[in-house]
Motif scaffolding. Structure first.
Motif, short mmCIF file in Angstrom:
data_model
loop_
_atom_site.label_atom_id
_atom_site.label_comp_id
_atom_site.label_asym_id
_atom_site.label_seq_id
_atom_site.Cartn_x
_atom_site.Cartn_y
_atom_site.Cartn_z
N ASP A 385 -8.93 15.92 13.38
CA ASP A 385 -7.81 15.00 13.60
C ASP A 385 -8.19 13.58 13.19
O ASP A 385 -7.38 12.86 12.60
CB ASP A 385 -7.38 15.03 15.07
N GLU A 386 -9.43 13.17 13.51
CA GLU A 386 -9.87 11.83 13.13
C GLU A 386 -10.02 11.70 11.62
O GLU A 386 -9.71 10.66 11.05
CB GLU A 386 -11.20 11.50 13.82
N VAL A 387 -10.52 12.75 10.96
CA VAL A 387 -10.65 12.71 9.50
C VAL A 387 -9.27 12.57 8.86
O VAL A 387 -9.07 11.73 7.96
CB VAL A 387 -11.35 13.98 8.98
N ARG A 388 -8.32 13.38 9.30
CA ARG A 388 -6.96 13.29 8.76
C ARG A 388 -6.37 11.90 8.97
O ARG A 388 -5.80 11.29 8.06
CB ARG A 388 -6.06 14.33 9.42
N ALA A 389 -6.54 11.38 10.19
CA ALA A 389 -5.98 10.07 10.50
C ALA A 389 -6.62 8.97 9.66
O ALA A 389 -5.93 8.07 9.17
CB ALA A 389 -6.16 9.77 11.99
N PHE A 390 -7.94 9.05 9.47
CA PHE A 390 -8.62 8.02 8.67
C PHE A 390 -8.13 8.05 7.22
O PHE A 390 -7.83 7.00 6.64
CB PHE A 390 -10.13 8.22 8.72
N LEU A 391 -8.09 9.23 6.62
CA LEU A 391 -7.66 9.33 5.23
C LEU A 391 -6.22 8.83 5.06
O LEU A 391 -5.91 8.12 4.09
CB LEU A 391 -7.79 10.76 4.72
N THR A 392 -5.36 9.19 6.00
CA THR A 392 -3.96 8.77 5.93
C THR A 392 -3.83 7.26 6.11
O THR A 392 -3.12 6.59 5.35
CB THR A 392 -3.13 9.50 7.00
N SER A 393 -4.52 6.72 7.10
CA SER A 393 -4.44 5.28 7.38
C SER A 393 -5.04 4.46 6.24
O SER A 393 -4.50 3.42 5.86
CB SER A 393 -5.15 4.96 8.69
N ARG A 394 -6.17 4.93 5.71
CA ARG A 394 -6.78 4.19 4.61
C ARG A 394 -5.87 4.18 3.39
O ARG A 394 -5.72 3.15 2.71
CB ARG A 394 -8.14 4.80 4.24
N SER A 395 -5.25 5.32 3.10
CA SER A 395 -4.33 5.38 1.97
C SER A 395 -3.17 4.41 2.15
O SER A 395 -2.78 3.70 1.21
CB SER A 395 -3.80 6.81 1.81
N TRP A 396 -2.61 4.34 3.37
CA TRP A 396 -1.49 3.43 3.62
C TRP A 396 -1.95 1.98 3.48
O TRP A 396 -1.28 1.16 2.84
CB TRP A 396 -0.94 3.66 5.03
N ALA A 397 -3.11 1.65 4.06
CA ALA A 397 -3.59 0.27 4.02
C ALA A 397 -3.88 -0.19 2.61
O ALA A 397 -3.62 -1.35 2.25
CB ALA A 397 -4.83 0.13 4.90
N GLU A 398 -4.42 0.70 1.78
CA GLU A 398 -4.80 0.31 0.43
C GLU A 398 -3.62 0.31 -0.55
O GLU A 398 -3.66 -0.40 -1.56
CB GLU A 398 -5.91 1.24 -0.09
N SER A 399 -2.59 1.07 -0.25
CA SER A 399 -1.44 1.13 -1.16
C SER A 399 -0.32 0.17 -0.77
O SER A 399 0.68 0.05 -1.49
CB SER A 399 -0.88 2.56 -1.19
N THR A 400 -0.46 -0.53 0.34
CA THR A 400 0.58 -1.44 0.83
C THR A 400 0.21 -2.87 0.44
O THR A 400 -0.85 -3.38 0.83
CB THR A 400 0.71 -1.34 2.36
N ASP A 401 1.08 -3.52 -0.36
CA ASP A 401 0.77 -4.89 -0.77
C ASP A 401 0.97 -5.86 0.38
O ASP A 401 1.51 -5.51 1.44
CB ASP A 401 1.59 -5.30 -2.00
N ASP A 402 0.53 -7.11 0.17
CA ASP A 402 0.57 -8.09 1.24
C ASP A 402 1.98 -8.34 1.76
O ASP A 402 2.20 -8.46 2.97
CB ASP A 402 -0.04 -9.41 0.77
N ALA A 403 2.94 -8.41 0.85
CA ALA A 403 4.32 -8.72 1.26
C ALA A 403 4.86 -7.61 2.18
O ALA A 403 5.47 -7.90 3.22
CB ALA A 403 5.21 -8.87 0.03
N ARG A 404 4.62 -6.34 1.81
CA ARG A 404 5.11 -5.25 2.64
C ARG A 404 4.35 -5.19 3.96
O ARG A 404 4.93 -4.89 5.01
CB ARG A 404 4.97 -3.93 1.88
N LEU A 405 3.05 -5.47 3.90
CA LEU A 405 2.27 -5.43 5.12
C LEU A 405 2.76 -6.49 6.11
O LEU A 405 2.91 -6.23 7.30
CB LEU A 405 0.79 -5.65 4.79
#
Length: 505
Positions: A385-405
């Motif tokens: 569960d932690e592995v899934r959550a980390f991969l998902t969260s990292r993908s969201w954080a890295e693909s979200t630009d500053d304005a959207r964040l």
């Protein structure tokens, strides 16, 4: 005589079926065995202390006899053995390598044991370890349930998949778990004895796996999988193969590198590979340089977690003892010392100051610029569960630009704690260290400055991050743009580590 001509243990399906019937009839399972032994003896057996369990199994019942044979490595008379295995029959048990004679008595030639998880219960067939059976283990020894296999099983992402590959299946521990969420399970191993015991494990549990002999990805050339898992023979050394369960035949940490670099060509897009590995820590270099090269060459997103680093002398002692080659219990101490010296000389010649041990997770996302994170996390269990959550969260954080964040509403994850350290000063306590931490989350910490501390305190999911930045900037008379530039990197890390959750994302 070649391996192909050797009759492997439990190779007769009918004998395996009869054995299963006897085990079930006697109550040889994850409920019956602890009840027979009692809490104290059961806990002691888990610590490797068999005396209380031997005392609790003196009544001669079929279950007691099975426990003495397969879990305690004791001998029993033939009458008791036949009574415990009435359907299998003593002649078949001996002929199929389940039991063997020891003078006028019989003893187990294999380890058969219940294996329970939170959701299921299995029977597992492997070879007896050196602590139950005196002397070194067989060169083709098949390892059973151990701390490494349990660690990997807990770390696997258990999403439903179509195809799963268990690379280096051994006795089939990982395949047992994969069958619960994969439509098709394929297991490979270079050791024919391992494949035979894996087949017996599968049949005892009513499962069907495609088992193939061969090294690494050779048996699955041209095939792709949604999930690849591997607990390979990762022990590092000069490349000699004394025991197939630990020695890959590749010098150094070559087997880990080969699996990592070969994973992408055998993963479907979006597929995941997870493996345990050991790696060399050489000279003054950081371990991340070496393993970072592996994962960069894989072309996959990666999360590497080094859980510990072992001193070479401790490492050699551990693995010599594991194989029963350490000279204890009346063994050849001179030979053990010579083996240890040869191994340590190899480490010294290659400037090895430590051996890293950890978990590697890869995900094939089809990108030419994969994301790689290399962490040191000791004392924390890595769950699927932690592995899934980390991969998902990292993908969201890295693909979200500053304005959207900045336009996103965030809330702190449940149970996040703020820890502070302060030094006394002329005007009271001066805070010199701030950190937020999510208990039970691997790597779920983030050091803060006073600005990011104040900002995270306002993350209740009520307003976008931009509003919080503007309020904080106004209160301290600083430009909002400058404050946003200063805190956004910390927000991204907090999202990756599961400390901060995007609302509605």
């Amino acid at each position: 005589m070649s391996n192909a001509s050797v009759v492997q243990p439990l190779s007769d399906p009918d004998t395996v079926d009869r054995l299963g019937a006897d085990l079930r009839s006697a109550g040889f399972d994850a409920v019956g065995v602890p009840e027979l032994l009692g809490p104290g003896a059961h806990r002691a057996l888990g610590r490797g202390e068999p005396a209380a369990a031997l005392r609790a199994t003196r009544d001669g019942s079929p279950l007691a006899t099975l426990v003495r044979l397969f879990l305690l490595g004791a001998t029993v008379d033939e009458t008791a053995g036949a009574r415990a295995l009435p359907t299998t029959g003593l002649p078949a048990a001996l002929a199929q390598g389940l039991l063997e004679r020891d003078g006028d008595e019989v003893r187990a030639a294999l380890d058969v044991r219940p294996h329970a998880t939170d959701d299921d219960e299995f029977l597992l067939v492997s070879d007896l370890d050196s602590d139950v059976r005196p002397g070194p283990v067989r060169p083709d020894h098949v390892l059973g349930l151990g701390s490494a296999s349990i660690t990997l099983a807990r770390a696997i992402v258990r999403d439903q998949v179509g195809t799963a590959l268990d690379l280096g299946t051994g006795c089939g521990v990982q395949s047992l778990h994969l069958a619960g969420h994969a439509d098709t399970v394929l297991g490979t191993d270079v050791n024919p004895r391992a494949l035979a015991l894996a087949a017996a494990t599968a049949r005892l549990n009513g499962q069907t796996w495609d088992l193939r002999r061969g090294s690494l990805f050779e048996p699955v050339d041209g095939q792709r999988f949604n999930l690849i898992v591997s607990n390979p023979p990762f022990v590092v050394g000069d490349g000699s193969t004394r025991f197939t369960y630990r020695d890959s035949g590749m010098p150094g940490d070559g087997v880990g590198r080969a699996i990592v670099e070969g994973a992408r060509t055998h993963l479907t897009e979006g597929g995941t590979a997870q493996l345990l590995a050991n790696w060399l820590v050489v000279g003054d270099t950081d371990w991340r340089e070496r393993v970072g090269e592996w994962v960069a060459a894989s072309g996959c997103d990666a999360w590497v977690v080094q859980r510990e680093i072992a001193d070479p002398a401790e490492y050699v002692g551990l693995w010599l003892a594991d194989a029963g080659e350490d000279g204890r219990s009346g063994g050849d101490r001179a030979a053990a010392n010579a083996l240890a010296a040869e191994w340590l000389d190899w480490f010294a010649a290659h400037r090895v100051r430590g051996i890293g041990m950890g978990l590697i997770t890869l995900r094939h996302n089809g990108s030419d610029q994969p994301s790689v994170t290399l962490d040191e996390i000791a004392g924390e269990e890595i769950t699927g569960d932690e592995v899934r959550a980390f991969l998902t969260s990292r993908s969201w954080a890295e693909s979200t630009d500053d304005a959207r964040l900045l336009a996103t509403r965030f809330e702190l994850a449940p149970q996040v704690l703020l820890e502070q350290r302060a030094l006394p000063g002329h005007e009271g306590w001066n805070v010199v260290f701030r950190m937020v931490r999510r208990p039970g989350g691997p790597g779920a910490t983030l050091q803060l400055d006073e600005w990011s501390q104040a900002l995270l305190a306002g993350c209740t999911g009520a307003v976008p991050l931009q509003v919080l930045v503007e309020l904080l900037a106004s209160a301290h008379s600083v430009p909002p743009g400058a404050l946003a530039a200063a805190v956004v990197p910390s927000v991204r890390v907090a999202v990756m580590r599961g400390l901060l959750l995007p609302v509605g994302a």
